[in-house]
Design a protein around this motif. Structure first.
Motif, mmCIF file in Angstrom:
data_model
loop_
_atom_site.group_PDB
_atom_site.id
_atom_site.type_symbol
_atom_site.label_atom_id
_atom_site.label_comp_id
_atom_site.label_asym_id
_atom_site.label_seq_id
_atom_site.Cartn_x
_atom_site.Cartn_y
_atom_site.Cartn_z
ATOM 1 N N PRO A 1 -10.129 5.585 -10.140
ATOM 2 C CA PRO A 1 -10.232 6.899 -9.484
ATOM 3 C C PRO A 1 -11.230 6.850 -8.332
ATOM 4 O O PRO A 1 -12.254 6.171 -8.445
ATOM 5 N N PRO A 2 -10.931 7.536 -7.248
ATOM 6 C CA PRO A 2 -11.847 7.486 -6.106
ATOM 7 C C PRO A 2 -13.069 8.383 -6.293
ATOM 8 O O PRO A 2 -13.313 9.288 -5.502
ATOM 9 N N PHE A 3 -13.817 8.119 -7.357
ATOM 10 C CA PHE A 3 -15.058 8.879 -7.585
ATOM 11 C C PHE A 3 -16.153 8.263 -6.721
ATOM 12 O O PHE A 3 -16.370 7.055 -6.801
ATOM 13 N N PRO A 4 -16.869 9.066 -5.963
ATOM 14 C CA PRO A 4 -17.932 8.474 -5.143
ATOM 15 C C PRO A 4 -19.119 8.018 -5.986
ATOM 16 O O PRO A 4 -19.370 8.566 -7.055
ATOM 17 N N SER A 5 -19.822 7.007 -5.507
ATOM 18 C CA SER A 5 -21.086 6.642 -6.168
ATOM 19 C C SER A 5 -22.221 7.123 -5.264
ATOM 20 O O SER A 5 -22.070 7.174 -4.043
ATOM 21 N N PHE A 6 -23.319 7.497 -5.908
ATOM 22 C CA PHE A 6 -24.453 8.023 -5.146
ATOM 23 C C PHE A 6 -25.695 7.148 -5.271
ATOM 24 O O PHE A 6 -26.652 7.330 -4.531
ATOM 25 N N TYR A 7 -25.654 6.176 -6.220
ATOM 26 C CA TYR A 7 -26.856 5.361 -6.438
ATOM 27 C C TYR A 7 -27.188 4.502 -5.220
ATOM 28 O O TYR A 7 -28.313 4.041 -5.067
ATOM 29 N N VAL B 1 0.866 -1.185 0.000
ATOM 30 C CA VAL B 1 0.000 0.000 0.000
ATOM 31 C C VAL B 1 0.901 1.234 0.000
ATOM 32 O O VAL B 1 1.728 1.394 0.899
ATOM 33 N N ALA B 2 0.752 2.075 -1.028
ATOM 34 C CA ALA B 2 1.542 3.307 -1.079
ATOM 35 C C ALA B 2 0.602 4.502 -1.038
ATOM 36 O O ALA B 2 -0.446 4.505 -1.696
ATOM 37 N N LEU B 3 0.976 5.499 -0.255
ATOM 38 C CA LEU B 3 0.235 6.763 -0.219
ATOM 39 C C LEU B 3 1.158 7.830 -0.801
ATOM 40 O O LEU B 3 2.317 7.951 -0.373
ATOM 41 N N THR B 4 0.665 8.590 -1.776
ATOM 42 C CA THR B 4 1.467 9.679 -2.345
ATOM 43 C C THR B 4 0.767 11.018 -2.065
ATOM 44 O O THR B 4 -0.303 11.052 -1.443
ATOM 45 N N GLY B 5 1.359 12.109 -2.569
ATOM 46 C CA GLY B 5 0.973 13.439 -2.107
ATOM 47 C C GLY B 5 -0.265 14.074 -2.699
ATOM 48 O O GLY B 5 -0.410 15.298 -2.630
ATOM 49 N N ALA B 6 -1.162 13.297 -3.270
ATOM 50 C CA ALA B 6 -2.439 13.873 -3.733
ATOM 51 C C ALA B 6 -3.372 14.005 -2.535
ATOM 52 O O ALA B 6 -3.155 13.391 -1.490
ATOM 53 N N THR B 7 -4.430 14.770 -2.712
ATOM 54 C CA THR B 7 -5.432 14.816 -1.657
ATOM 55 C C THR B 7 -6.190 13.484 -1.644
ATOM 56 O O THR B 7 -6.272 12.798 -2.663
ATOM 57 N N VAL C 1 -3.137 -1.351 -8.728
ATOM 58 C CA VAL C 1 -4.300 -0.453 -8.734
ATOM 59 C C VAL C 1 -3.839 0.954 -8.351
ATOM 60 O O VAL C 1 -3.195 1.151 -7.328
ATOM 61 N N LEU C 2 -4.154 1.914 -9.224
ATOM 62 C CA LEU C 2 -3.832 3.321 -8.953
ATOM 63 C C LEU C 2 -5.124 4.082 -8.702
ATOM 64 O O LEU C 2 -6.083 3.922 -9.474
ATOM 65 N N MET C 3 -5.127 4.880 -7.643
ATOM 66 C CA MET C 3 -6.298 5.730 -7.371
ATOM 67 C C MET C 3 -5.876 7.186 -7.582
ATOM 68 O O MET C 3 -5.568 7.922 -6.629
ATOM 69 N N PRO C 4 -5.829 7.611 -8.866
ATOM 70 C CA PRO C 4 -5.354 8.961 -9.181
ATOM 71 C C PRO C 4 -6.356 10.013 -8.741
ATOM 72 O O PRO C 4 -7.561 9.798 -8.803
ATOM 73 N N ARG C 5 -5.810 11.160 -8.306
ATOM 74 C CA ARG C 5 -6.684 12.240 -7.846
ATOM 75 C C ARG C 5 -6.142 13.559 -8.386
ATOM 76 O O ARG C 5 -5.077 14.018 -8.004
ATOM 77 N N ALA D 1 -2.814 4.765 -3.230
ATOM 78 C CA ALA D 1 -4.039 5.478 -2.864
ATOM 79 C C ALA D 1 -3.755 6.544 -1.814
ATOM 80 O O ALA D 1 -3.423 6.179 -0.690
ATOM 81 N N PRO D 2 -3.868 7.805 -2.120
ATOM 82 C CA PRO D 2 -4.144 8.347 -3.453
ATOM 83 C C PRO D 2 -2.868 8.347 -4.296
ATOM 84 O O PRO D 2 -1.771 8.238 -3.763
ATOM 85 N N CYS D 3 -3.055 8.474 -5.604
ATOM 86 C CA CYS D 3 -1.916 8.509 -6.521
ATOM 87 C C CYS D 3 -1.809 9.908 -7.135
ATOM 88 O O CYS D 3 -2.751 10.369 -7.797
#
Ligand SMILES: Cc1cc2nc3c(=O)[nH]c(=O)nc-3n(C[C@H](O)[C@H](O)[C@H](O)COP(=O)(O)O)c2cc1C
Length: 193
Positions: A147-153, A7-13, A119-123, A85-87
């Motif tokens: 991408p960590p886009f939220p779902s609302f359904y 698990v890597a965390l990088t400097g994106a929000t 798996v990359l979670m780009p932001r 996450a985040p990438c």
């Protein structure tokens, strides 16, 4: 399959996504191997309620960002894969171009060459063409852009709910089962043509 995940965390929000993944992996008794970039450490302080030390304590093992001789730098260190996450766009670019100048990008490169799940979670927003091309490059070599886009359904009732669901769906990309409500379908009669 190995029970280890890098698990890597990088400097994106969005540090909370990586943090929640570490918590879930611990709950599910998977072995997490953590790498924090320097910018991730800054952003943990800036935007989360966790200290850097508290995040480090969630992992089974932690390695220095510059420690390119640590176990995840070699394909002989067996893992089920790696999630970033985040990438940040910087790390995305380095992964897309095989630039392995730190342990995060080296471990990602190893994950790809060993044909393991990356798996990359780009932001970032908005995205420019460089970002989009880099995502395509990573996809072309088998990486997963998630991408960590939220779902609302599913009608989330809190930010925590959104984060939990995103983290659970991310682990399902590694075939890790997390108990969350599956989509049970809806009537399509009202759907447009
Ligand atoms: C508060 C803050 C928020 C940031 N958010 C983003 C972001 O969402 N996406 C991004 O690509 N970079 C973002 N950055 C910039 C990265 O941290 C910067 O490009 C850094 O060099 C990335 O390095 P790393 O990939 O090694 O962590 C942010 C920086 C700060 C200080």
């Amino acid at each position: 399959m190995s029970q280890r995940i890098i698990v890597a965390l990088t400097g994106a929000t969005g540090q909370i996504y990586g943090i929640r993944l570490l918590e879930l992996l611990a709950e599910l008794e998977y072995e997490s191997h953590l790498i924090l970039s320097r910018a991730a450490k800054l952003n943990i302080k800036q935007e989360s309620e966790y200290s850097v030390e508290a995040v480090q304590a969630l992992a089974d093992a932690e390695y220095g960002y510059k420690d390119v001789a640590a176990p995840p730098s070699s394909g002989s260190f067996e893992t089920a894969g790696m999630v970033i996450a985040p990438c940040s766009m910087k790390t995305l670019s380095n992964v897309a171009h095989g630039s392995s100048g730190n342990l995060i990008t080296r471990a990602a490169d190893v994950t790809l060459k060993e044909r393991r799940t990356l798996v990359l979670m780009p932001r970032e927003k908005p995205l420019n063409k460089i970002h989009l091309k880099n995502m395509l490059e990573v996809t072309d070599v088998g990486g997963i852009i998630n991408p960590p886009f939220p779902s609302f359904y599913n009608n989330p009732d809190s930010i925590d709910d959104i984060i939990d669901r995103t983290a659970a769906r991310t682990l399902s990309l590694f075939d890790i089962d997390v108990d969350f409500e599956e989509w049970s379908g809806m009537s399509a009669e009202e759907a447009p043509e």
